[in-house]
Design an enzyme around this catalytic site. Structure first.
Site, PDB file in Angstrom:
ATOM      1  N   GLU A 285       0.827  -1.215   0.000  1.00  0.00           N
ATOM      2  CA  GLU A 285       0.000   0.000   0.000  1.00  0.00           C
ATOM      3  C   GLU A 285       0.856   1.259   0.000  1.00  0.00           C
ATOM      4  OE1 GLU A 285      -2.243  -0.308   3.637  1.00  0.00           O
ATOM      5  OE2 GLU A 285      -3.673  -1.714   2.778  1.00  0.00           O
ATOM      6  N   GLY A 287       2.021   5.019  -0.566  1.00  0.00           N
ATOM      7  CA  GLY A 287       1.413   6.325  -0.827  1.00  0.00           C
ATOM      8  C   GLY A 287       2.508   7.293  -1.223  1.00  0.00           C
ATOM      9  N   ARG A 323       2.861  19.936   6.368  1.00  0.00           N
ATOM     10  CA  ARG A 323       3.880  18.988   6.839  1.00  0.00           C
ATOM     11  C   ARG A 323       5.009  19.651   7.643  1.00  0.00           C
ATOM     12  NH1 ARG A 323       6.808  16.014   4.436  1.00  0.00           N
ATOM     13  NH2 ARG A 323       6.407  14.208   5.740  1.00  0.00           N
ATOM     14  N   TYR A 327       4.976  18.090  11.311  1.00  0.00           N
ATOM     15  CA  TYR A 327       5.987  17.043  11.584  1.00  0.00           C
ATOM     16  C   TYR A 327       7.413  17.580  11.527  1.00  0.00           C
ATOM     17  CZ  TYR A 327       1.939  14.558   9.557  1.00  0.00           C
ATOM     18  OH  TYR A 327       0.675  14.125   9.229  1.00  0.00           O
ATOM     19  N   CYS A 354      -2.008  33.720   9.922  1.00  0.00           N
ATOM     20  CA  CYS A 354      -1.802  34.498  11.148  1.00  0.00           C
ATOM     21  C   CYS A 354      -1.347  33.600  12.294  1.00  0.00           C
ATOM     22  CB  CYS A 354      -3.088  35.225  11.503  1.00  0.00           C
ATOM     23  SG  CYS A 354      -2.902  36.298  12.921  1.00  0.00           S
ATOM     24  N   GLU A 355      -0.220  32.964  12.114  1.00  0.00           N
ATOM     25  CA  GLU A 355       0.365  32.154  13.194  1.00  0.00           C
ATOM     26  C   GLU A 355       1.882  32.214  13.080  1.00  0.00           C
ATOM     27  OE1 GLU A 355      -1.096  28.609  14.659  1.00  0.00           O
ATOM     28  OE2 GLU A 355      -3.124  28.873  13.851  1.00  0.00           O
ATOM     29  N   TYR A 383       0.583  14.009   0.839  1.00  0.00           N
ATOM     30  CA  TYR A 383       0.168  14.688   2.075  1.00  0.00           C
ATOM     31  C   TYR A 383       0.364  16.204   1.972  1.00  0.00           C
ATOM     32  CZ  TYR A 383       0.610   9.789   3.306  1.00  0.00           C
ATOM     33  OH  TYR A 383       0.513   8.417   3.294  1.00  0.00           O
TER      34      TYR A 383
HETATM   35  N1  LLP Z   1      -1.530   2.045   4.460  1.00  0.00           N
HETATM   36  C1  LLP Z   1      -1.985   2.472   5.655  1.00  0.00           C
HETATM   37  C2  LLP Z   1      -2.864   1.615   6.423  1.00  0.00           C
HETATM   38  C3  LLP Z   1      -1.583   3.714   6.151  1.00  0.00           C
HETATM   39  O1  LLP Z   1      -2.009   4.120   7.340  1.00  0.00           O
HETATM   40  C4  LLP Z   1      -0.732   4.534   5.369  1.00  0.00           C
HETATM   41  C5  LLP Z   1      -0.313   5.865   5.843  1.00  0.00           C
HETATM   42  C6  LLP Z   1      -0.301   4.057   4.111  1.00  0.00           C
HETATM   43  C7  LLP Z   1      -0.715   2.795   3.695  1.00  0.00           C
HETATM   44  C8  LLP Z   1       0.619   4.836   3.214  1.00  0.00           C
HETATM   45  O2  LLP Z   1       1.859   5.058   3.804  1.00  0.00           O
HETATM   46  P1  LLP Z   1       3.030   5.751   2.957  1.00  0.00           P
HETATM   47  O3  LLP Z   1       3.471   4.767   1.883  1.00  0.00           O
HETATM   48  O4  LLP Z   1       2.478   6.993   2.364  1.00  0.00           O
HETATM   49  O5  LLP Z   1       4.093   6.021   3.936  1.00  0.00           O
HETATM   50  N2  LLP Z   1       0.570  12.732   6.803  1.00  0.00           N
HETATM   51  C9  LLP Z   1       1.839  12.083   7.114  1.00  0.00           C
HETATM   52  C10 LLP Z   1       1.827  10.615   6.725  1.00  0.00           C
HETATM   53  C11 LLP Z   1       0.697   9.807   7.368  1.00  0.00           C
HETATM   54  C12 LLP Z   1       0.698   8.371   6.928  1.00  0.00           C
HETATM   55  C13 LLP Z   1      -0.488   7.660   7.476  1.00  0.00           C
HETATM   56  N3  LLP Z   1      -0.696   6.343   6.969  1.00  0.00           N
HETATM   57  C14 LLP Z   1       2.965  12.861   6.451  1.00  0.00           C
HETATM   58  O6  LLP Z   1       2.709  13.880   5.801  1.00  0.00           O
HETATM   59  O7  LLP Z   1       4.131  12.494   6.605  1.00  0.00           O
END
Ligand code: LLP
Length: 430
Positions: A285, A287, A323, A327, A354-355, A383
């Site tokens: 999976e 992303g 981000r 983070y 405004c922060e 993201y």
């Molecule tokens: N599968 C599940 C169940 C997940 O919870 C996530 C991400 C992914 C796949 C995808 O993960 P990736 O390959 O993108 O690392 N907003 C944060 C990242 C939050 C990720 C949450 N879950 C950021 O901007 O770093």
């Protein structure tokens, strides 16, 4: 700065997918997200081929939360991707983009009765996060007169080297069922009439730049797969989640390649499956590692202020890219229209929100920047827009997709009218 092949410099300007970003900003306005479609396609194919050459039953489920633009989902759907969907909205989006229900997995630790009903109605497999959810799904499936294939999300209790807010497989995390309770959960599912356990799901965290934790995760999953098979579960899929990071610091980060990732994850699982005597599909999976580096956020310099440091005030803030604030993330910054000039000043890039914390980048060495210059914030395809907001009543910006020398809108910019479109005056104020 090291640039990936789809970014280049010509005549002093930064180009994405061969197109001059300065021209795109003039055409579409700023702020503006610009994405290179071919880059996403090549990353997807790398996943498909690197994992597929090591195990022949593979599904790449794109993590839709990373970037939910329907054009990007469609790009991936046409390549044969499925999706990890985490809400009814993501599920509907994936189907509208052309993905088939059998290629989706509905994940989430807090699904509503409506979420469960939608997944059942559309024929989408569900990853359950508690036995409470199992009982609720059994009722929904009974009412629909069907049997729903499910997995449980396992909490592997693994420490991973990433920001604590995005380490999802810690023993203390809200996600997944602890290993000690996993047998119980599957036993309960085996006793259900309208739910049938067919998979295992796991995700250990995001932005991980080391393959060792993924190899450990694979080991945990192989063991659990053996235990579940002994218990009578007929496993049709094992889902290792996403999590592979990217080199946000272009000159110093070392990110594993997709091949290195596949080599860490696939052999332990393949060998485990062979020993058990099963051949489930292997789901991944990704992303971030599919979409992050395909995209830049273009932002125009409003003003430059010399104070205790040099503040470069731009038109994009944490409403569009949260981000760095959320983070402490690092994104490379380039001056699009001075892309070949040497660094002259240490600049802090500040947004219009405004922060005090509305800082997109701290203390960067940039060429001499003046009002009207155009900055590109790199690696913002994951993201970025998907976590944007309208804070400070700022309409969200447009998104443009480029491919083969062409550019087109894939999302128009919001207007002030869009901000108020969903608001209603209560009758006593009318
Ligand atoms: N599968 C599940 C169940 C997940 O919870 C996530 C991400 C992914 C796949 C995808 O993960 P990736 O390959 O993108 O690392 N907003 C944060 C990242 C939050 C990720 C949450 N879950 C950021 O901007 O770093």
């Amino acid at each position: 700065m090291n640039l990936p092949g789809h970014l280049s410099v010509a005549n002093g300007h930064l180009l994405l997918g061969g197109l001059d970003l300065n021209t795109l900003a003039d055409t579409y306005g700023t702020p503006l997200y610009v994405t290179d479609e071919d880059r996403i396609i090549s990353r997807f194919r790398e996943y498909r081929d690197e994992i597929g050459s090591r195990y022949d039953r593979v599904k790449v489920l794109y993590a839709a939360k990373a970037n939910g633009n329907i054009a990007i989902m469609r790009t991936l759907a046409r390549e044969g991707a499925g999706a990890d969907v985490f809400s009814s909205g993501e599920l509907e989006l994936a189907l509208s983009a052309g993905m088939s229900p059998g290629d989706l997995l509905f994940n989430g630790s807090s699904k509503s009765p409506q979420d469960l009903a939608l997944a059942v109605e559309k024929g989408v497999r569900i990853s359950l996060d508690s036995t409470d959810e199992l009982i609720q799904l059994e009722k929904v499936a009974a009412e629909a007169g069907t049997v729903v294939p499910v997995s449980f999300r396992i909490n592997p209790a693994l420490e991973v080297p990433t920001h604590p807010k995005i380490a999802t497989g810690l023993a203390t995390s809200k996600f997944g069922i602890p290993a000690a309770r996993i047998g119980e959960a599957y036993r309960e599912a085996l006793g259900c009439e309208h739910v049938t356990p067919v998979g295992i799901h796991c995700h250990i965290g995001s932005q991980i730049l080391d393959v060792v934790p993924f190899a450990r995760e694979a080991g945990v999953l192989a063991t659990v797969a053996g235990d579940l098979t002994d218990m009578g579960v007929r496993l049709e899929f094992v889902d290792v989640g996403g999590g592979l990071g990217i080199p946000y610091h272009h000159d110093t980060d070392r990110a594993p390649s997709i091949a290195e990732y596949a080599e860490a994850v696939v052999p332990p699982l393949r060998e485990g499956f062979e020993q058990i005597g099963i051949s489930p599909e292997l789901y991944v999976e990704p992303g971030r590692s599919l979409v992050a580096d395909s995209t830049v956020l273009l932002t125009r310099v409003h003003s430059v202020k010399k104070a205790h440091k040099t503040f470069v005030n731009v038109d994009a803030g944490f409403n569009l890219l949260i981000r760095p604030v959320m983070y402490d993330s690092y994104h490379e910054v380039m001056v699009v229209n001075r892309a070949d000039e040497p660094p002259r000043d240490t600049c802090t890039i500040t947004g219009p929100i405004c922060e005090t914390g509305d800082i997109l980048a701290h203390d960067r060495e940039l060429p001499a920047v003046v009002a009207g210059d155009l900055l590109a914030i790199l690696d913002t395809g994951a993201y970025g827009f998907s976590m944007s907001s309208q804070y400070n009543s700022r309409p969200r910006c447009a998104e443009v997709l480029v491919k083969g020398g062409r550019a087109a809108l894939m999302r128009r910019a919001e207007t002030v009218g869009d901000l108020t479109a969903t608001m209603v005056l209560p009758p006593w104020q009318a």
